[in-house]
Design an enzyme around this catalytic site. Structure first.
Site, short mmCIF file in Angstrom:
data_model
loop_
_atom_site.label_atom_id
_atom_site.label_comp_id
_atom_site.label_asym_id
_atom_site.label_seq_id
_atom_site.Cartn_x
_atom_site.Cartn_y
_atom_site.Cartn_z
N ASP A 40 -77.59 0.44 20.31
CA ASP A 40 -77.04 1.71 19.74
C ASP A 40 -75.82 1.68 18.76
O ASP A 40 -74.75 1.23 19.47
CB ASP A 40 -76.75 2.75 20.99
CG ASP A 40 -76.52 4.07 20.68
OD1 ASP A 40 -76.11 4.14 19.40
OD2 ASP A 40 -76.68 5.03 21.45
N LYS A 82 -73.85 11.50 14.12
CA LYS A 82 -72.45 11.30 14.26
C LYS A 82 -71.89 10.88 12.96
O LYS A 82 -71.79 11.41 12.00
CB LYS A 82 -72.12 10.36 15.35
CG LYS A 82 -72.89 10.70 16.87
CD LYS A 82 -72.19 11.73 17.36
CE LYS A 82 -72.96 12.44 18.57
NZ LYS A 82 -74.26 12.20 19.17
N ARG A 92 -95.48 16.14 8.86
CA ARG A 92 -95.40 15.05 9.79
C ARG A 92 -95.63 13.52 9.78
O ARG A 92 -94.75 12.79 10.19
CB ARG A 92 -96.27 15.84 11.16
CG ARG A 92 -95.89 15.04 12.39
CD ARG A 92 -96.37 15.53 13.99
NE ARG A 92 -97.46 16.64 13.55
CZ ARG A 92 -98.72 16.22 13.41
NH1 ARG A 92 -99.10 14.79 13.40
NH2 ARG A 92 -99.78 16.95 13.37
N1 PLP Z 1 -76.20 7.55 21.36
C1 PLP Z 1 -74.79 7.83 21.31
C2 PLP Z 1 -73.78 6.77 21.45
C3 PLP Z 1 -74.47 9.13 21.36
O1 PLP Z 1 -73.14 9.35 21.52
C4 PLP Z 1 -75.44 10.26 21.27
C5 PLP Z 1 -74.88 11.48 21.41
O2 PLP Z 1 -73.80 11.94 21.67
C6 PLP Z 1 -76.73 9.75 21.33
C7 PLP Z 1 -76.79 8.68 21.19
C8 PLP Z 1 -77.66 10.61 21.25
O3 PLP Z 1 -77.94 11.51 20.14
P1 PLP Z 1 -78.35 12.96 19.88
O4 PLP Z 1 -77.17 13.84 20.45
O5 PLP Z 1 -78.34 12.97 18.08
O6 PLP Z 1 -79.69 13.24 20.45
#
Ligand code: PLP
Length: 384
Positions: free
Chosen positions: A178, A203, A52
């Site tokens: 993000d 993604k 961890r």
């Molecule tokens: N940020 C974006 C732009 C996303 O499209 C997503 C998920 O679809 C996330 C964050 C969250 O990620 P996760 O699904 O890996 O928890």
């Protein structure tokens, strides 16, 4: 390699990926272990004690991510939302305020509104592409976090990262970007003035729709220390196999993003003006409102685009009828996906100001043959 910093595509393959010194294995092993032998109490080899706190495969991924985003440090997590949660815990205390783009991923809004707001944090949303609105929405005595997603989901709005960072920094707020849609190959938020980057590595970074994960990349040591503590202290770490699959995906990020971008651009240009569509949202189109900004802030426009149909029923039928574009949540994999945001990715924000029109359909354009992809979309539109 000479002493100059290698270019992005080289770092994507080599950063943090030294060959195994014991065997010479070109690919570093996946360390399937939860614990590490100590040479006497406290005698840790390479600093590893318990998984961890640290595992060499996770370290390899984290070094790679820090290198690609140009950060001081990176931390990888079991999902994108786990990464967001750790970062927000590091930044927030009750009484403080989060200002968020009004079209961020629905799950990000849900995390703050359903987990952090009950804890005493306040949240408001704003059109981040409107700098006057951002200025007006900042609360100088309370805004601690400004959360940007650009390009945004699903309308591909573009936010001026440098300009918003300047406004946010005037009140001492931390700017988080993000960077999931663009990936570090197309956009470098830390260089543009952001303090932290988060990813759903599920993604484009993973890239093959086979591994869930998330990451936080920090510009400065102080915040990195706090997030590092929370990764260990709360424990939503990525496991070694997940970390390794993500590393493997990242090696081809540059070539994949080039192909995603070329395919999406060609499809967007082909769909513009189609009689069954009232709008095509893609930053690579010259009449997209964020086109100029995207051209200066990104090195390519990415693989995501959305289209608007006549009404909700037609949009649903379109999303349910394509053949190569498979109807599924998520994005950023090599295979093309179609999504109906109002009832899929953005169902959790129905009834809020983040609600997505029922006539919008989102496409994650994969790296298949662009003619096949275009034929699939045109045939489906024709049949509506
Ligand atoms: N940020 C974006 C732009 C996303 O499209 C997503 C998920 O679809 C996330 C964050 C969250 O990620 P996760 O699904 O890996 O928890």
């Amino acid at each position: 390699m000479n002493d100059a910093t290698p270019q992005f595509s080289t770092r994507a393959i080599h950063a943090g990926q030294e060959f195994d010194p014991t065997t010479g294995a070109v690919i570093p092993p996946v360390y399937f272990t939860t614990t590490f032998v100590q040479d006497g109490i406290g005698g840790f080899r390479g600093g590893y004690e318990y998984a961890r706190g640290g595992n060499p495969t996770r370290t390899a991924l984290q070094e790679l991510l820090a290198s690609l985003e140009g950060g001081h440090a990176a931390f990888s997590f079991a999902s994108g939302l786990a990464a967001e949660d750790a970062l927000l815990r590091a930044l927030l205390a009750p009484g403080q305020h989060v200002l968020m783009g009004n079209d961020v991923y629905g799950g990000t809004h849900r995390l703050v509104s359903r987990v952090f707001v009950p804890w005493g944090v306040s949240l408001s949303t704003v059109d981040m592409s409107d700098l006057d609105a951002v200025r007006a929405a900042i609360r100088p005595d309370a805004t601690t976090v400004v959360w940007i997603e650009t390009p945004s989901n699903p309308l591909m709005k573009i936010t001026d990262i440098a300009a918003v960072a300047q406004i946010a920094h005037e009140v001492g707020a931390t700017v988080v970007v993000d960077n999931t849609f663009a990936s570090p190959y197309l956009q470098q938020p830390l260089a543009l003035g952001a303090d932290a980057v988060i990813h759903s590595t599920t993604k484009y970074l993973g890239g093959h729709s086979d591994v869930l994960g998330g990451a936080v990349i920090l510009k400065e040591a102080e915040l990195a220390e706090k997030v590092g503590f929370l990764q260990f202290g709360v424990g939503a770490v990525s496991g070694p196999m997940d970390a390794w699959l993500t590393i493997r995906g990242i090696k081809t990020l540059a070539v994949r993003m080039d192909r995603h971008t070329a395919n999406a651009q060609a499809i967007a240009e082909r769909l513009v003006g189609h009689p069954k569509l009232s709008a095509v949202y893609y930053p690579g189109l010259p009449d997209h409102p964020g086109h100029e900004l995207a051209a200066s802030q990104m090195s390519g426009f990415g693989g995501m685009l959305s289209v608007q149909l006549a009404d909700g029923a037609t949009a649903r039928r379109f999303a349910e009828s394509t053949k190569l574009f498979q109807l599924a949540e998520s994005l950023g994999g090599v295979e093309s996906l179609v999504c109906y945001p109002a009832e899929m990715t953005h169902a959790s924000v129905r009834g809020t100001e983040l609600e997505v029109s029922t006539s919008v359909v989102r496409l994650s354009v994969g790296i298949e043959d662009v003619g096949d992809l275009t034929d699939d979309l045109l045939a489906t539109l024709d049949a509506l």
